[in-house]
Design an enzyme around this catalytic site. Structure first.
Site, PDB file in Angstrom:
ATOM      1  N   LYS A   1       2.431   1.544   4.773  1.00  0.00           N
ATOM      2  CA  LYS A   1       2.689   2.811   4.084  1.00  0.00           C
ATOM      3  C   LYS A   1       3.948   2.767   3.224  1.00  0.00           C
ATOM      4  O   LYS A   1       4.770   1.864   3.317  1.00  0.00           O
ATOM      5  CB  LYS A   1       2.712   3.963   5.090  1.00  0.00           C
ATOM      6  CG  LYS A   1       1.303   4.281   5.586  1.00  0.00           C
ATOM      7  CD  LYS A   1       1.200   5.567   6.353  1.00  0.00           C
ATOM      8  CE  LYS A   1      -0.264   5.872   6.648  1.00  0.00           C
ATOM      9  NZ  LYS A   1      -0.409   7.069   7.499  1.00  0.00           N
TER      10      LYS A   1
ATOM     11  N   ARG B   1      -2.864   2.238  14.362  1.00  0.00           N
ATOM     12  CA  ARG B   1      -3.933   2.129  13.357  1.00  0.00           C
ATOM     13  C   ARG B   1      -3.433   1.198  12.258  1.00  0.00           C
ATOM     14  O   ARG B   1      -2.434   1.495  11.596  1.00  0.00           O
ATOM     15  CB  ARG B   1      -4.262   3.515  12.794  1.00  0.00           C
ATOM     16  CG  ARG B   1      -5.416   3.543  11.797  1.00  0.00           C
ATOM     17  CD  ARG B   1      -5.684   4.975  11.346  1.00  0.00           C
ATOM     18  NE  ARG B   1      -6.803   5.054  10.419  1.00  0.00           N
ATOM     19  CZ  ARG B   1      -6.722   4.902   9.103  1.00  0.00           C
ATOM     20  NH1 ARG B   1      -5.525   4.663   8.546  1.00  0.00           N
ATOM     21  NH2 ARG B   1      -7.778   4.997   8.333  1.00  0.00           N
TER      22      ARG B   1
END
Length: 278
Positions: free
Chosen positions: A223, A258
């Site tokens: 991210k 995840r």
């Protein structure tokens, strides 16, 4: 928690959710797996690497992503889901905010519904999951992927308090509609309506989410906060930053991570578990 042929014993070890985006425009791997053959090959690779859950998504949720039609989302997800289901008994999650997509996915063999809106975009989704008796992931978000990074949605007096308040409310709604508490997983929503400092604060204060009495999923893989720290604009070059974030999440109590890079992050989780769970 029993999911298909697997028992998830929270607190004993970290479980790996592998990302399978069947989209042309996801922030990290858009276009890589949006054919059935490519998606199946990736799913097989994740299974071989030791994945615990395969998370299939057909709608990009990167900042600014445009909403696709219901039909397009179903057409992206269901053929891949059916193909992967025919190959493995590994738990399969479907990443969607739409009740009709969830219904179609469950009919095609999905085991978990992963809703980035926490049941707020289409509250009917909670009823679909309750009727099927399946687990659900409830994530915190403000706004939508189109608006979530606007300043009004990242302005918190206390980001953790806001996350807890939101999730507490959505857990209550899920329980009222018939989802069993032991089938609710929570996600603080790293990168969703949070700026760099807020994302880092979530990691530092992750144990506070334990007050909600649900397993915690953390999705930090590749991210932008990692890119900011590393000065690395290419998401696929953020693997070691992702490894550090996964270590931090596990040390602070995450039950599921995840990730895109299953093989590498499974190694990370095995070593981290060996240090902090024994």
């Amino acid at each position: 928690m029993k999911i298909r042929n697997s028992t998830f014993a929270w607190g004993k070890r970290t479980y790996i959710m592998g990302v399978l985006n069947v989209t042309p425009d996801s922030f990290s791997d858009g276009g890589n797996f949006n054919t059935i053959d490519a998606a199946i090959a990736q799913a097989k690779s994740m299974v071989d690497a030791g994945v615990d859950i395969i998370d299939i998504g057909g709608q990009s949720t990167r900042p600014g992503a445009e909403q696709i039609t219901l039909r397009e989302e179903i057409n992206r997800i269901i053929p891949v889901l059916a193909a992967v289901r025919s190959l493995t008994n590994i738990a399969i999650s479907v990443d969607t905010t739409r009740a009709e997509v969830a219904r179609a996915a469950i009919a095609s063999g999905a085991d978990i519904i992963n809703d980035i809106s926490g049941g707020t975009f289409e509250p009917e989704l909670l009823k679909v999951v309750a009727d099927a008796g399946l687990p659900i992931v409830l994530m915190h978000i403000r706004g939508t992927p189109q608006t979530m990074q606007q300043q009004r949605n990242t302005d918190y007096e206390d980001v953790i308090a806001a996350i807890i308040s939101f999730l507490e409310k959505q857990i209550t709604k899920a329980l009222e509609i018939g989802i069993e508490r032991e089938k609710i997983i929570i996600d603080p929503g790293i990168g969703f309506a949070k700026n760099l400092e807020q994302n880092l604060e979530i990691f530092r204060r992750l144990p506070e989410l334990r007050t909600l009495n649900c397993p915690i999923l953390v999705g930090a893989s590749r991210k932008s906060f990692i890119g900011h720290i590393l000065n690395q604009p290419n998401p696929q070059e953020r693997i070691w930053g992702t490894a550090a974030a996964c270590c931090a999440a596990i040390f602070k109590g995450a039950d599921i991570i995840r990730v895109h890079d299953v093989k590498e992050m499974r190694d990370v989780s095995l070593v981290t578990d060996g240090i902090c769970r024994r």
